[in-house]
Write a protein that holds these residues in place. Structure first.
Motif, PDB file in Angstrom:
ATOM      1  N   GLY A 148       0.832  -1.204   0.000  1.00  0.00           N
ATOM      2  CA  GLY A 148       0.000   0.000   0.000  1.00  0.00           C
ATOM      3  C   GLY A 148       0.859   1.243   0.000  1.00  0.00           C
ATOM      4  O   GLY A 148       1.588   1.500   0.970  1.00  0.00           O
ATOM      5  N   ASP A 150      -0.023   4.210   0.336  1.00  0.00           N
ATOM      6  CA  ASP A 150      -0.433   5.153   1.374  1.00  0.00           C
ATOM      7  C   ASP A 150       0.061   4.743   2.758  1.00  0.00           C
ATOM      8  O   ASP A 150      -0.064   5.510   3.717  1.00  0.00           O
ATOM      9  CB  ASP A 150      -1.956   5.313   1.382  1.00  0.00           C
ATOM     10  CG  ASP A 150      -2.688   3.995   1.534  1.00  0.00           C
ATOM     11  OD1 ASP A 150      -2.030   2.941   1.500  1.00  0.00           O
ATOM     12  OD2 ASP A 150      -3.924   4.018   1.663  1.00  0.00           O
ATOM     13  N   GLN A 151       0.635   3.538   2.882  1.00  0.00           N
ATOM     14  CA  GLN A 151       1.250   3.137   4.145  1.00  0.00           C
ATOM     15  C   GLN A 151       2.640   3.760   4.301  1.00  0.00           C
ATOM     16  O   GLN A 151       3.172   3.823   5.413  1.00  0.00           O
ATOM     17  CB  GLN A 151       1.384   1.609   4.203  1.00  0.00           C
ATOM     18  CG  GLN A 151       0.068   0.858   4.264  1.00  0.00           C
ATOM     19  CD  GLN A 151      -0.672   1.111   5.559  1.00  0.00           C
ATOM     20  OE1 GLN A 151      -0.076   1.187   6.631  1.00  0.00           O
ATOM     21  NE2 GLN A 151      -1.986   1.244   5.461  1.00  0.00           N
ATOM     22  N   ASN A 153       4.231   6.587   4.655  1.00  0.00           N
ATOM     23  CA  ASN A 153       4.249   8.002   5.029  1.00  0.00           C
ATOM     24  C   ASN A 153       4.485   8.124   6.521  1.00  0.00           C
ATOM     25  O   ASN A 153       4.301   7.174   7.278  1.00  0.00           O
ATOM     26  CB  ASN A 153       2.936   8.694   4.633  1.00  0.00           C
ATOM     27  CG  ASN A 153       1.735   8.109   5.350  1.00  0.00           C
ATOM     28  OD1 ASN A 153       1.556   8.338   6.540  1.00  0.00           O
ATOM     29  ND2 ASN A 153       0.917   7.339   4.649  1.00  0.00           N
ATOM     30  N   ARG A 155       2.904  10.334   8.388  1.00  0.00           N
ATOM     31  CA  ARG A 155       1.796  11.072   9.006  1.00  0.00           C
ATOM     32  C   ARG A 155       1.287  10.407  10.275  1.00  0.00           C
ATOM     33  O   ARG A 155       0.883  11.068  11.223  1.00  0.00           O
ATOM     34  CB  ARG A 155       0.646  11.204   8.012  1.00  0.00           C
ATOM     35  CG  ARG A 155       0.982  12.102   6.834  1.00  0.00           C
ATOM     36  CD  ARG A 155      -0.158  12.114   5.838  1.00  0.00           C
ATOM     37  NE  ARG A 155       0.157  12.947   4.686  1.00  0.00           N
ATOM     38  CZ  ARG A 155      -0.610  13.035   3.622  1.00  0.00           C
ATOM     39  NH1 ARG A 155      -1.727  12.343   3.544  1.00  0.00           N
ATOM     40  NH2 ARG A 155      -0.267  13.801   2.611  1.00  0.00           N
ATOM     41  N   GLU A 204      -1.605   6.673  -8.047  1.00  0.00           N
ATOM     42  CA  GLU A 204      -1.394   5.743  -6.941  1.00  0.00           C
ATOM     43  C   GLU A 204      -0.099   6.027  -6.173  1.00  0.00           C
ATOM     44  O   GLU A 204       0.180   5.365  -5.175  1.00  0.00           O
ATOM     45  CB  GLU A 204      -1.395   4.299  -7.432  1.00  0.00           C
ATOM     46  CG  GLU A 204      -0.241   3.894  -8.297  1.00  0.00           C
ATOM     47  CD  GLU A 204      -0.340   2.431  -8.730  1.00  0.00           C
ATOM     48  OE1 GLU A 204      -0.940   1.631  -8.007  1.00  0.00           O
ATOM     49  OE2 GLU A 204       0.195   2.105  -9.808  1.00  0.00           O
ATOM     50  N   ARG A 206       0.962   7.605  -3.743  1.00  0.00           N
ATOM     51  CA  ARG A 206       0.497   8.342  -2.569  1.00  0.00           C
ATOM     52  C   ARG A 206       1.419   8.155  -1.372  1.00  0.00           C
ATOM     53  O   ARG A 206       0.962   8.113  -0.233  1.00  0.00           O
ATOM     54  CB  ARG A 206      -0.924   7.899  -2.221  1.00  0.00           C
ATOM     55  CG  ARG A 206      -1.954   8.158  -3.298  1.00  0.00           C
ATOM     56  CD  ARG A 206      -3.367   7.851  -2.823  1.00  0.00           C
ATOM     57  NE  ARG A 206      -3.498   6.498  -2.304  1.00  0.00           N
ATOM     58  CZ  ARG A 206      -3.712   5.422  -3.044  1.00  0.00           C
ATOM     59  NH1 ARG A 206      -3.820   5.558  -4.370  1.00  0.00           N
ATOM     60  NH2 ARG A 206      -3.824   4.223  -2.504  1.00  0.00           N
ATOM     61  N   TYR A 207       2.710   8.019  -1.619  1.00  0.00           N
ATOM     62  CA  TYR A 207       3.652   7.937  -0.513  1.00  0.00           C
ATOM     63  C   TYR A 207       4.288   9.307  -0.295  1.00  0.00           C
ATOM     64  O   TYR A 207       4.315  10.161  -1.186  1.00  0.00           O
ATOM     65  CB  TYR A 207       4.726   6.874  -0.761  1.00  0.00           C
ATOM     66  CG  TYR A 207       5.354   6.902  -2.133  1.00  0.00           C
ATOM     67  CD1 TYR A 207       6.326   7.838  -2.458  1.00  0.00           C
ATOM     68  CD2 TYR A 207       4.979   5.985  -3.111  1.00  0.00           C
ATOM     69  CE1 TYR A 207       6.902   7.869  -3.710  1.00  0.00           C
ATOM     70  CE2 TYR A 207       5.555   5.998  -4.369  1.00  0.00           C
ATOM     71  CZ  TYR A 207       6.515   6.943  -4.661  1.00  0.00           C
ATOM     72  OH  TYR A 207       7.090   6.977  -5.911  1.00  0.00           O
ATOM     73  N   SER A 208       4.804   9.504   0.910  1.00  0.00           N
ATOM     74  CA  SER A 208       5.356  10.805   1.280  1.00  0.00           C
ATOM     75  C   SER A 208       6.602  11.149   0.470  1.00  0.00           C
ATOM     76  O   SER A 208       7.284  10.262  -0.052  1.00  0.00           O
ATOM     77  CB  SER A 208       5.730  10.813   2.768  1.00  0.00           C
ATOM     78  OG  SER A 208       4.600  10.706   3.586  1.00  0.00           O
ATOM     79  N   THR A 242       2.322  14.245  -0.564  1.00  0.00           N
ATOM     80  CA  THR A 242       2.754  13.010  -1.201  1.00  0.00           C
ATOM     81  C   THR A 242       3.334  13.333  -2.580  1.00  0.00           C
ATOM     82  O   THR A 242       3.163  14.446  -3.093  1.00  0.00           O
ATOM     83  CB  THR A 242       1.587  12.029  -1.372  1.00  0.00           C
ATOM     84  OG1 THR A 242       0.643  12.592  -2.300  1.00  0.00           O
ATOM     85  CG2 THR A 242       0.896  11.763  -0.043  1.00  0.00           C
ATOM     86  N   CYS A 244       2.349  12.158  -5.427  1.00  0.00           N
ATOM     87  CA  CYS A 244       1.225  12.395  -6.334  1.00  0.00           C
ATOM     88  C   CYS A 244       0.707  13.822  -6.196  1.00  0.00           C
ATOM     89  O   CYS A 244       0.455  14.511  -7.189  1.00  0.00           O
ATOM     90  CB  CYS A 244       0.118  11.390  -6.040  1.00  0.00           C
ATOM     91  SG  CYS A 244      -1.375  11.623  -7.028  1.00  0.00           S
ATOM     92  N   GLU A 245       0.561  14.291  -4.956  1.00  0.00           N
ATOM     93  CA  GLU A 245       0.057  15.646  -4.726  1.00  0.00           C
ATOM     94  C   GLU A 245       1.034  16.701  -5.240  1.00  0.00           C
ATOM     95  O   GLU A 245       0.622  17.725  -5.795  1.00  0.00           O
ATOM     96  CB  GLU A 245      -0.203  15.843  -3.231  1.00  0.00           C
ATOM     97  CG  GLU A 245      -1.386  15.030  -2.720  1.00  0.00           C
ATOM     98  CD  GLU A 245      -1.458  14.981  -1.212  1.00  0.00           C
ATOM     99  OE1 GLU A 245      -2.533  14.630  -0.681  1.00  0.00           O
ATOM    100  OE2 GLU A 245      -0.434  15.266  -0.542  1.00  0.00           O
TER     101      GLU A 245
END
Length: 396
Positions: A148, A150-151, A153, A155, A204, A206-208, A242, A244-245
């Motif tokens: 994942g 998003d894991q 990061n 945060r 996708e 979405r990592y820091s 992230t 992506c952002e």
């Protein structure tokens, strides 16, 4: 394995030789791929697949050609061991996503398989290069996706409180972020240099962003915490954005004054990651989009904005090549030349304009490709070398 091979194996992977080759790994390989946390790495307790691959990478970058000659015979076996370990990791740990979400451990199986892929891609024979790029690398991406993005990061970790800061937990999470980043970066290099299809979707990622070098290279917990306070205060781009952002902010021109100021504090490797994603975005555009008035200008403006941040990057001092001025393992690697990616992309845009003009003069209505390589997923880099030769001297 015959007795002669066994003796050669024992000699090559003898403790003193491993120690010697690991020094070459840190000095010659780590600057280009800083995903292992040097201050907390312990060879004695490191998993065997990872230690074996790091030793072979040390041999590959050794100034002594004999090291590479001796190490090359173990490349295929090391690759097999590394991916066997990754498959086992996938089976053991990724069946329980809830457990994984709260588990903070260094991604050593992923790192070993990634290093094995790099070793074969750079120093393996043609068959090994093809095998890794077309088959083995897909498993790497699959495992990364199952973990994942998003894991990966910081945060959920308390990096801003000295009472709650856990240095080893920070190091493990940062290694995961860096490993996933490099898996993406190498995949993007396959797209650019081998004309291979990308395995990633931009949305996708979405990592820091990576922690600044001063934080990742800090020698102890207190120094790391102090550097995090300095470079990554709560609410900063490093702490909240992230990859992506970051790409979306640039691509859609959504940067306000505060965001611009924060982007000017980014380091070489983060800016290289952002640029790699932008280049992939350009490559993936349908040819019809380039016929829309202003689209090509928009692409050029995005790349120009990135270049402003590049000129203000925070770690330019690490570009020093004099090893006496900075510890060798912590200097900037190949990504200090990231601006060449931008120039390459601008060259492709201009080449497309030239090709399109020729098509129109000939009365043909088809549109020129953004990248005109006739062979897909080519192992040799002959056609991209020819393309670079065509771009020489072109006004961009």
């Amino acid at each position: 394995m015959c007795s002669a091979e066994s003796n050669q194996c024992l000699h090559f992977f003898a403790p003193m030789n491993i120690k010697r080759l690991l020094e070459f790994f840190w000095k010659g390989w780590n600057p280009h791929c800083p995903i292992i946390h040097y201050p907390t790495f312990e060879p004695v307790t490191a998993p065997v697949p990872l230690l074996v691959i790091m030793t072979l990478l040390g041999a590959a970058v050794s100034p002594h050609s004999r090291d590479l000659e001796m190490g090359r015979q173990w490349f295929d076996r090391a690759e097999h061991i590394a991916f066997q370990e990754l498959a086992g990791y996938q089976k053991r740990n990724l069946s329980n996503s809830k457990k994984l979400a709260f588990e903070v451990a260094k991604p050593t199986a992923l790192q070993a398989a990634f290093f094995a892929s790099c070793l074969q891609n750079f120093e393996g024979d043609a068959e090994a290069k093809k095998r890794v790029r077309r088959h083995k690398y897909s498993l790497l991406v699959d495992v990364a996706r199952e973990i994942g993005f998003d894991q990966a990061n910081h945060r959920s970790n308390q990096l801003w409180s000295s009472d709650e800061f856990n240095w080893k937990q920070y190091a493990a999470k940062e290694e995961l972020i860096r490993t996933l980043t490099y898996i993406f970066l190498v995949d993007s290099s396959f797209v650019i240099f081998n004309n291979s299809p990308s395995r990633f979707l931009l949305q996708e990622l979405r990592y820091s962003l990576l922690s600044p070098p001063a934080c990742f290279q800090a020698r102890n917990s207190q120094e790391c915490y102090q550097e995090l306070q300095r470079w990554c205060p709560r609410g900063s781009a490093y702490a909240k954005i992230t990859l992506c952002e970051a790409v979306e902010l640039l691509r859609n021109n959504l940067l306000d004054d505060v965001a611009c100021s924060e982007f000017m504090q980014l380091d070489c490797l983060n800016l290289f990651s952002i640029l790699s994603a932008l280049v992939l975005w350009v490559f993936r555009q349908d040819n019809s989009l380039f016929s829309i008035p202003g689209f090509e200008t928009h692409v050029r403006n995005v790349l120009h904005t990135w270049s402003l941040f590049w000129s203000a990057r925070s770690d330019e001092y690490l570009d020093l090549t004099d090893k006496e001025n900075f510890k060798a393992w912590g200097r900037n690697g190949f990504f200090k030349h990231a601006d060449e990616y931008r120039q390459f992309t601008l060259g492709l845009l201009q080449l497309r304009v030239t090709q399109q003009q020729r098509l129109e003069l000939s009365g043909r209505r088809s549109s020129a490709n953004i990248i005109s390589l006739p062979k897909c997923d080519e192992t040799s880099m002959d056609q991209v070398n020819e393309l670079l030769n065509r771009l020489q001297g072109m006004y961009i």
